[in-house]
Design a protein around this motif. Structure first.
Motif, short mmCIF file in Angstrom:
data_model
loop_
_atom_site.label_atom_id
_atom_site.label_comp_id
_atom_site.label_asym_id
_atom_site.label_seq_id
_atom_site.Cartn_x
_atom_site.Cartn_y
_atom_site.Cartn_z
N MET A 87 -3.75 3.62 -6.57
CA MET A 87 -3.50 2.39 -7.31
C MET A 87 -2.08 2.41 -7.88
SD MET A 87 -5.59 0.71 -10.54
CE MET A 87 -5.42 2.15 -11.58
N THR A 88 -1.76 3.47 -8.64
CA THR A 88 -0.43 3.58 -9.24
C THR A 88 0.11 5.00 -9.11
OG1 THR A 88 -1.31 4.06 -11.44
CG2 THR A 88 -0.82 1.74 -10.93
N VAL A 89 1.43 5.09 -9.11
CA VAL A 89 2.12 6.38 -9.15
C VAL A 89 3.16 6.28 -10.24
CG1 VAL A 89 3.52 8.06 -7.89
CG2 VAL A 89 1.80 6.71 -6.66
N GLU A 90 3.07 7.14 -11.24
CA GLU A 90 4.08 7.21 -12.29
C GLU A 90 5.10 8.26 -11.85
OE1 GLU A 90 2.25 8.00 -16.10
OE2 GLU A 90 0.66 6.54 -15.67
N PHE A 91 6.37 7.88 -11.86
CA PHE A 91 7.41 8.82 -11.45
C PHE A 91 8.69 8.56 -12.22
CE2 PHE A 91 7.79 5.19 -8.66
CZ PHE A 91 9.12 5.08 -8.28
N THR A 142 0.81 -1.23 0.00
CA THR A 142 0.00 0.00 0.00
C THR A 142 0.84 1.26 0.00
OG1 THR A 142 -0.07 0.02 2.43
CG2 THR A 142 -1.88 -1.12 1.28
N GLU A 143 2.17 1.14 0.01
CA GLU A 143 3.02 2.31 0.23
C GLU A 143 3.67 2.87 -1.03
OE1 GLU A 143 4.42 -1.39 0.49
OE2 GLU A 143 3.79 -0.72 2.46
N GLY A 144 3.09 2.64 -2.19
CA GLY A 144 3.67 3.10 -3.44
C GLY A 144 3.86 4.61 -3.53
N GLU A 145 2.87 5.36 -3.08
CA GLU A 145 2.99 6.83 -3.14
C GLU A 145 4.08 7.32 -2.20
OE1 GLU A 145 0.20 10.82 -3.13
OE2 GLU A 145 -0.54 9.03 -2.08
N ALA A 146 4.13 6.79 -1.00
CA ALA A 146 5.18 7.20 -0.05
C ALA A 146 6.55 6.84 -0.60
CB ALA A 146 4.95 6.53 1.31
N ALA A 147 6.68 5.66 -1.19
CA ALA A 147 7.97 5.24 -1.75
C ALA A 147 8.38 6.16 -2.91
CB ALA A 147 7.90 3.79 -2.22
N ALA A 148 7.46 6.46 -3.80
CA ALA A 148 7.77 7.34 -4.94
C ALA A 148 8.24 8.71 -4.44
CB ALA A 148 6.56 7.48 -5.86
N ASN A 149 7.56 9.25 -3.45
CA ASN A 149 7.97 10.55 -2.89
C ASN A 149 9.33 10.45 -2.20
OD1 ASN A 149 5.80 12.30 -3.65
ND2 ASN A 149 4.52 11.27 -2.14
#
Length: 159
Positions: A50-54, A14-21
């Motif tokens: 759901m997804t973060v493109e970075f 669930t931590e995709g956004e935190a990881a991307a940041n």
């Protein structure tokens, strides 16, 4: 055949956004491009990420919050080629923060992703045509956790 560059997909619980940041805060040439959220159709809770493109240093990534089904292993790692010891120290300290220092320049970050923080000069030292020099460098590297360029060069020059 496609002429588009590859995008690396990283599966998180669930931590995709935190990881991307987190990654974008470490690498200077980085940006968060787009965030998509789950709808009522699921499978994640409606409105959750759901997804973060970075992008990191021009490399495209997709962080997918896909649930706890898969986790990272050291079988796949990202290599950071560092120009000098200051760069090695910079990336090492940030990626090890909340993570785990492993060995030979490897570190696992707080999200379980493996990184190799490697001085660019190491490849030349290890590939020297003199097998004795290459052996001394390899032996020195194998005793290290974070790589120390001066110590590697010292091992190379001994003899």
């Amino acid at each position: 055949m496609t002429d588009q560059p590859f995008t690396i997909c990283l599966w998180f619980d669930t931590e995709g956004e935190a990881a991307a940041n987190y990654y974008a805060s470490i690498f200077a040439d980085s940006k968060i491009n787009r965030i998509a959220r789950y709808s009522e159709a699921g499978p994640g809770p409606a409105g959750s990420v759901m997804t973060v493109e970075f992008e990191l240093n021009g490399q495209k990534f997709l962080a997918l919050n896909g649930g706890p089904h898969y986790t990272f292993t050291a079988a796949v790692s990202f290599v950071i080629s560092c120009a000098d010891q200051d760069e090695v120290d910079y990336y090492w300290s940030r990626l090890a923060d909340g993570g785990q220092e492993v060995a030979c320049g490897w570190v696992t970050d707080r999200y379980g992703v493996s990184w190799q923080v490697v001085p660019a000069v190491l490849a030349d030292l290890m590939a020297d045509p003199d097998p004795e020099k290459a052996r001394r460098v390899a032996e020195a590297m194998l005793r290290m956790t974070k790589l120390d360029i001066a110590a590697l060069q010292q091992a190379y020059a001994r003899g």
